[in-house]
Design an enzyme around this catalytic site. Sequence first.
Site, PDB file in Angstrom:
ATOM      1  N   GLY A 132      27.435 -61.922 -10.707  1.00  0.00           N
ATOM      2  CA  GLY A 132      27.596 -62.376  -9.318  1.00  0.00           C
ATOM      3  C   GLY A 132      28.926 -62.033  -8.681  1.00  0.00           C
ATOM      4  N   LYS A 203      21.631 -57.379 -17.685  1.00  0.00           N
ATOM      5  CA  LYS A 203      23.008 -57.198 -17.217  1.00  0.00           C
ATOM      6  C   LYS A 203      23.811 -56.379 -18.226  1.00  0.00           C
ATOM      7  CE  LYS A 203      22.760 -61.434 -14.473  1.00  0.00           C
ATOM      8  NZ  LYS A 203      22.926 -62.890 -14.481  1.00  0.00           N
ATOM      9  N   GLY A 301      24.523 -67.617  -6.987  1.00  0.00           N
ATOM     10  CA  GLY A 301      24.683 -68.371  -5.731  1.00  0.00           C
ATOM     11  C   GLY A 301      24.865 -67.415  -4.568  1.00  0.00           C
TER      12      GLY A 301
HETATM   13  N1  HSE Z   1      19.871 -66.781 -12.965  1.00  0.00           N
HETATM   14  C1  HSE Z   1      21.119 -66.121 -13.204  1.00  0.00           C
HETATM   15  C2  HSE Z   1      22.082 -67.078 -13.888  1.00  0.00           C
HETATM   16  C3  HSE Z   1      21.784 -65.619 -11.952  1.00  0.00           C
HETATM   17  O1  HSE Z   1      21.746 -68.219 -14.174  1.00  0.00           O
HETATM   18  O2  HSE Z   1      23.190 -66.656 -14.178  1.00  0.00           O
HETATM   19  C4  HSE Z   1      21.151 -64.375 -11.420  1.00  0.00           C
HETATM   20  O3  HSE Z   1      21.244 -63.333 -12.315  1.00  0.00           O
END
Ligand code: HSE
Length: 428
Positions: A132, A203, A301
């Site tokens: 993020g 990721k 977020g």
């Molecule tokens: N759902 C993911 C998290 C965020 O909890 O980190 C989006 O990749």
Amino acid sequence: MLNIGLLGLGHVGQGVLRILLENADLIKERVGQALCVKSIGVRSPEKYQNLNLGGATLTTDIDSMLLDPELHIIVEVMGGEEPAYTYICKALKQGKYVVTANKEVVAKHKKTFFELAKTQQVDIYFEAAVAGGIPIIRSLKVGYAANKIQSLTGILNGTTNYILSKIEEEEKEFNEVLQTAQNLGLAEADPSMDITGLDAAYKLVILAAVAFKADIQLNDLDYEGIESIGLKDIQYAKELGYRIKLLALSKRYDDNRMSFGVYPTMIPEQHLLASVREELNAVYIVGNAVGDSLITGKGAGGSPTGSAIVSDIMDIAFDSTKKLSRRNLETNCQAVQILDSQELESQFYMRLIIADHPRVLEKLTGILGHYDVSIAKLIQKESHNSVAELVIVTYEVKEKNMQQAIHTLKKAPEVHRFLTYIRVKDLV
Ligand code: HSE
């Protein structure tokens, strides 16, 4: 002025719009031109009538939107593989820059996107797809550019980090904490991608390309989730001086072979990653010049993810000469030699419920010994009705030996229940 077309208007899309509107002056001053969202592709425009769209037009006709010659940048925040994949390809073929927050589509199709972008002399940016708001992609491309990265270890999923932290803090079990996280909107209604480790695995596939120029696919790595971790495992970890984290692990060995995997892992409580709590993400990098380094921040977020997207848009605006930036190391990512995960070594923690009779420990340690598994620590607390809980921490052992030992332990009549195993790593 640079015109932007936004695909999707969920939390992240709204975060992008809000940042572009609220910080419009600051952004214009920094990049020397205004950044304007001209059109927004959505399925149900009626849902957004009360939002401040800053003059943007809502449309359901995304194919026409992608042909609009006035749009310079397409920002994809829809998520999922399709139709995002088709739209990103179309946008690149039209010579538009693309910014995406979509880890799944980038992990699966990065090579196609990089090649299309190269042919069209544009670029695809994906800072928001990993961790993020943490600028990890740009840090790897620019900030750590002088380094050969030796290892990269990430807490890349906020939901699971939150759950593990709360199990420890509130002394509750996994399901209860997950339910609370869902009620608070911190975990998805369907959290399966998060808790199975798949989200972190996507990721890691992306980070492998950027950090190591490694073209790996999801099936090149093993991933495990946190579903079987109980309150007791977390308490035992504490007693042993560890914390449990869902880690995305990647490492380059001296012979240039590499390993990748996502596992719940016990790490020493003094390690920098152990202090990363709640829904925070973090990436711990060891580079041959910089040494050890930790970057942490919010991994999900609308606003943190929006921050990463708007920074990508600004990066495109900085580089309005339309030349491919030479710092995009990952565009040349190549196949690498990956170590067989069965050959990797780790210490292991195990928790089992066993019969509390003479010779039971002898039998179980015999099974471990048969597979060359050596015991470093053993805890057995009070037993009830001739049934005891046993915790074992091993010395380093190959994955394949440990898996065989676990398989045999599970079948042993003295083992009533084999509850958990967790890898233990010093991360040095
Ligand atoms: N759902 C993911 C998290 C965020 O909890 O980190 C989006 O990749």
